[in-house]
Design a protein around this motif. Structure first.
Motif, PDB file in Angstrom:
ATOM      1  N   MET A   1      -0.828  -9.487  18.090  1.00 25.24           N
ATOM      2  CA  MET A   1      -1.256  -8.738  16.927  1.00 25.24           C
ATOM      3  C   MET A   1      -0.060  -7.943  16.410  1.00 25.24           C
ATOM      4  N   ASN A   2       0.049  -7.876  15.088  1.00 21.75           N
ATOM      5  CA  ASN A   2       1.142  -7.152  14.435  1.00 21.75           C
ATOM      6  C   ASN A   2       0.605  -6.271  13.328  1.00 21.75           C
ATOM      7  N   LEU A   3       1.330  -5.199  13.075  1.00 19.94           N
ATOM      8  CA  LEU A   3       1.062  -4.339  11.922  1.00 19.94           C
ATOM      9  C   LEU A   3       2.213  -4.528  10.959  1.00 19.94           C
ATOM     10  N   ILE A   4       1.898  -4.964   9.746  1.00 23.43           N
ATOM     11  CA  ILE A   4       2.903  -5.114   8.696  1.00 23.43           C
ATOM     12  C   ILE A   4       2.775  -3.914   7.781  1.00 23.43           C
ATOM     13  N   ILE A   5       3.875  -3.200   7.616  1.00 15.51           N
ATOM     14  CA  ILE A   5       3.927  -2.070   6.685  1.00 15.51           C
ATOM     15  C   ILE A   5       4.823  -2.506   5.540  1.00 15.51           C
ATOM     16  N   ALA A   6       4.255  -2.592   4.349  1.00 16.13           N
ATOM     17  CA  ALA A   6       5.007  -3.035   3.173  1.00 16.13           C
ATOM     18  C   ALA A   6       5.015  -1.914   2.142  1.00 16.13           C
ATOM     19  N   ILE A   7       6.197  -1.448   1.782  1.00 19.27           N
ATOM     20  CA  ILE A   7       6.353  -0.396   0.786  1.00 19.27           C
ATOM     21  C   ILE A   7       6.848  -1.065  -0.484  1.00 19.27           C
ATOM     22  N   ILE A   8       6.047  -0.948  -1.529  1.00 18.30           N
ATOM     23  CA  ILE A   8       6.365  -1.663  -2.770  1.00 18.30           C
ATOM     24  C   ILE A   8       6.247  -0.719  -3.956  1.00 18.30           C
ATOM     25  N   GLN A   9       6.822  -1.115  -5.068  1.00 18.57           N
ATOM     26  CA  GLN A   9       6.734  -0.322  -6.291  1.00 18.57           C
ATOM     27  C   GLN A   9       5.328  -0.436  -6.860  1.00 18.57           C
ATOM     28  N   ASP A  10       4.839   0.660  -7.446  1.00 16.82           N
ATOM     29  CA  ASP A  10       3.482   0.684  -8.007  1.00 16.82           C
ATOM     30  C   ASP A  10       3.220  -0.464  -8.979  1.00 16.82           C
ATOM     31  N   LYS A  11       4.231  -0.884  -9.725  1.00 21.64           N
ATOM     32  CA  LYS A  11       4.049  -1.963 -10.706  1.00 21.64           C
ATOM     33  C   LYS A  11       3.617  -3.273 -10.059  1.00 21.64           C
ATOM     34  N   ASP A  12       3.954  -3.469  -8.787  1.00 23.07           N
ATOM     35  CA  ASP A  12       3.601  -4.699  -8.084  1.00 23.07           C
ATOM     36  C   ASP A  12       2.313  -4.566  -7.263  1.00 23.07           C
ATOM     37  N   SER A  13       1.758  -3.377  -7.208  1.00 25.00           N
ATOM     38  CA  SER A  13       0.637  -3.086  -6.321  1.00 25.00           C
ATOM     39  C   SER A  13      -0.605  -3.928  -6.605  1.00 25.00           C
ATOM     40  N   ASN A  14      -1.027  -3.984  -7.846  1.00 31.13           N
ATOM     41  CA  ASN A  14      -2.246  -4.739  -8.173  1.00 31.13           C
ATOM     42  C   ASN A  14      -2.075  -6.238  -7.931  1.00 31.13           C
ATOM     43  N   LYS A  29      -4.354   0.305   1.337  1.00 30.00           N
ATOM     44  CA  LYS A  29      -3.345   0.774   0.398  1.00 30.00           C
ATOM     45  C   LYS A  29      -3.243   2.296   0.480  1.00 30.00           C
ATOM     46  N   LEU A  30      -2.015   2.781   0.546  1.00 32.00           N
ATOM     47  CA  LEU A  30      -1.757   4.213   0.552  1.00 32.00           C
ATOM     48  C   LEU A  30      -0.785   4.550  -0.569  1.00 32.00           C
ATOM     49  N   ALA A  31      -1.049   5.632  -1.291  1.00 33.18           N
ATOM     50  CA  ALA A  31      -0.101   6.099  -2.298  1.00 33.18           C
ATOM     51  C   ALA A  31       1.063   6.760  -1.583  1.00 33.18           C
ATOM     52  N   SER A  32       2.274   6.475  -2.039  1.00 30.28           N
ATOM     53  CA  SER A  32       3.461   7.074  -1.439  1.00 30.28           C
ATOM     54  C   SER A  32       4.499   7.324  -2.532  1.00 30.28           C
ATOM     55  N   THR A  33       5.548   8.048  -2.184  1.00 26.36           N
ATOM     56  CA  THR A  33       6.596   8.363  -3.150  1.00 26.36           C
ATOM     57  C   THR A  33       7.936   8.003  -2.562  1.00 26.36           C
ATOM     58  N   GLY A  34       8.757   7.326  -3.344  1.00 27.78           N
ATOM     59  CA  GLY A  34      10.085   6.949  -2.882  1.00 27.78           C
ATOM     60  C   GLY A  34      11.031   8.130  -2.905  1.00 27.78           C
ATOM     61  N   GLY A  47      -2.927  -5.637   9.204  1.00 29.06           N
ATOM     62  CA  GLY A  47      -2.977  -6.075  10.592  1.00 29.06           C
ATOM     63  C   GLY A  47      -3.283  -7.559  10.660  1.00 29.06           C
ATOM     64  N   VAL A  48      -2.411  -8.315  11.340  1.00 30.31           N
ATOM     65  CA  VAL A  48      -2.592  -9.772  11.433  1.00 30.31           C
ATOM     66  C   VAL A  48      -2.185 -10.284  12.812  1.00 30.31           C
ATOM     67  N   ASP A  49      -2.682 -11.467  13.147  1.00 34.65           N
ATOM     68  CA  ASP A  49      -2.266 -12.150  14.365  1.00 34.65           C
ATOM     69  C   ASP A  49      -0.822 -12.633  14.193  1.00 34.65           C
ATOM     70  N   ASP A  50      -0.174 -12.903  15.312  1.00 37.49           N
ATOM     71  CA  ASP A  50       1.224 -13.353  15.285  1.00 37.49           C
ATOM     72  C   ASP A  50       1.420 -14.571  14.394  1.00 37.49           C
ATOM     73  N   ALA A  51       0.490 -15.491  14.423  1.00 39.51           N
ATOM     74  CA  ALA A  51       0.610 -16.733  13.657  1.00 39.51           C
ATOM     75  C   ALA A  51       0.497 -16.517  12.146  1.00 39.51           C
ATOM     76  N   GLN A  52      -0.016 -15.374  11.714  1.00 33.79           N
ATOM     77  CA  GLN A  52      -0.227 -15.112  10.285  1.00 33.79           C
ATOM     78  C   GLN A  52       0.891 -14.299   9.643  1.00 33.79           C
ATOM     79  N   VAL A  53       1.833 -13.817  10.426  1.00 37.77           N
ATOM     80  CA  VAL A  53       2.882 -12.937   9.894  1.00 37.77           C
ATOM     81  C   VAL A  53       3.661 -13.616   8.768  1.00 37.77           C
ATOM     82  N   VAL A  98       9.732  -4.073   4.127  1.00 40.86           N
ATOM     83  CA  VAL A  98       8.661  -4.501   5.031  1.00 40.86           C
ATOM     84  C   VAL A  98       9.077  -4.277   6.485  1.00 40.86           C
ATOM     85  N   PHE A  99       8.146  -3.718   7.258  1.00 44.32           N
ATOM     86  CA  PHE A  99       8.323  -3.544   8.693  1.00 44.32           C
ATOM     87  C   PHE A  99       7.235  -4.348   9.391  1.00 44.32           C
TER      88      PHE A  99
END
Length: 109
Positions: A1-14, A29-34, A47-53, A98-99
């Motif tokens: 199992m893995n946790l993927i943390i992806a920080i992206i610009q608001d314009k790409d969020s939707n 989804k969490l609001a954040s500020t760069g 959160g995904v299985d190893d095979a789905q990363v 992405v982490f």
């Protein structure tokens, strides 16, 4: 199992949110500020299985685009501001940071 943390610009969020739903991946989804541009970001927790990363990374890669943007630098904290004339600078924004972290335990209720 893995946790993927992806920080992206608001314009790409939707777009990313829609593509994750189409691919049947759950995300929070969490609001954040760069820090650099002090602009709005969205942080996705997935959160995904190893095979789905790789599939999730592909969705992120295809949904989040890098683009050029003109920004005016923030004035310096020290010194006089009357001698400082900030000129707009072209920088790259967008894309994704992405982490992928291993998860020892995951439960869903």
């Amino acid at each position: 199992m893995n946790l993927i943390i992806a920080i992206i610009q608001d314009k790409d969020s939707n777009r990313l949110s829609s593509e994750l739903v189409k691919a049947n991946f759950r995300a929070t989804k969490l609001a954040s500020t760069g820090g650099f541009l002090r602009a709005g970001n969205t942080t996705f927790l997935i959160g995904v299985d190893d095979a789905q990363v790789e599939a999730v990374l592909s969705v992120i890669r295809n949904s989040c685009k890098v683009r050029e943007q003109l920004v005016t630098p923030v004035t310096p904290m020290s010194g006089t501001t009357d001698s400082y004339l900030p000129l707009p600078v072209e920088v790259q924004v967008g894309g994704a940071t992405v982490f992928v972290l291993p998860v020892d335990r995951f439960e869903h209720y």
